[in-house]
Enzyme design. Sequence first.
Site: not given
Ligand SMILES: NC(=O)c1ccc[n+]([C@@H]2O[C@H](COP(=O)([O-])OP(=O)(O)OC[C@H]3O[C@@H](n4cnc5c(N)ncnc54)[C@H](OP(=O)(O)O)[C@@H]3O)[C@@H](O)[C@H]2O)c1
Length: 291
Positions: A11, A34-35, A59-60, A99-100, A123, A127
Amino acid sequence: MIWLIGNKDMLGSDVSRELVSRGLTTIGSDQEIDITDPAVIRDFARGREIRWIVNCATYTAVDRAEEEPEAASALNAEGVGNIAELAESIGARLIHISTDYVFDGYGTTPYMEDSPVNPVGVYGRTKAAGEKLALDRCSQVYILRTAWLFGPHGGNFVFTMLKVMKERDILKVVDDQIGSPTYTAHLAEAIASIVQADRKDYGIYHFTNQGQTTWFEFAKEIYKLGLDRGILTKPCTIEGCITQDFPTKAKRPAYSVLSKEKIKRVFGISIPSWQSGLKEFFDRLPEEDLR
Ligand SMILES: NC(=O)c1ccc[n+]([C@@H]2O[C@H](COP(=O)([O-])OP(=O)(O)OC[C@H]3O[C@@H](n4cnc5c(N)ncnc54)[C@H](OP(=O)(O)O)[C@@H]3O)[C@@H](O)[C@H]2O)c1
């Protein structure tokens, strides 16, 4: 200045692209800031005049979270709390993505923003805890719940299906989980629109693409487009199955369709169907060179 946290993955990459294309001054960070460490994010923000924070970091790993609840919580709950506290202290507005999976999935009509949350796995629980911390600690927060994301950056269902469809002649996909696939670029547009709207209607909002489907029906659409675009060149039979055929560590909501009426009403956002999102995604594949 907008601070985009988690700017490198699925995203975050599209949010970055959208904010920049609208000429919005943005600074991005990922793992390197690091958050989970409040001092680190405080130091990063110092002297930068940050007016907005958009948090895509998370964390996904839904199944792994069952075995690593502390790691999931550190990012999805405590980390969000740290960001919310910082946003409040510097007077910045926060858009946090959720998230849903905060819902249990026993519903049969679209979940509203104020429907009771009742996550069925680690998870979702982390969230939901993150949402609560964000609301408790930041007075100017938008929480945007989304679902079933796909986009050109990062692993997701569409890439997995294309890979497996290339390798196999028969594929079984679950047909008893209902949700709304969501193209990251469309969600990124909604996020940028909220920033530019500059309103004060804080609170929880839902955003997914329009329409609902099952993973099986979604897979069939991916197959059709894959063949049309020449990404797939051989037949693959796709069969529906039930969730129990593919046991996973984490339980998933069976129904997670979200009502989008609030975001449409408050921000005047029009939302394309998931099928349009998928077509646009395929249009972008050659450009992104991700075949
Ligand atoms: N994927 C889905 O289908 C889905 C569905 C519903 C909601 N969402 C929500 O949408 C949002 C984005 O999801 P996404 O799938 O794009 O996630 P993602 O691809 O897993 O990306 C998460 C990002 O967070 C970074 N990160 C990890 N640990 C961190 C830390 N300690 N400090 C700072 N950054 C850190 C990761 O870095 P690294 O890559 O280096 O680890 C990555 O760039 C999230 O809030 C998720 O809950 C996702």
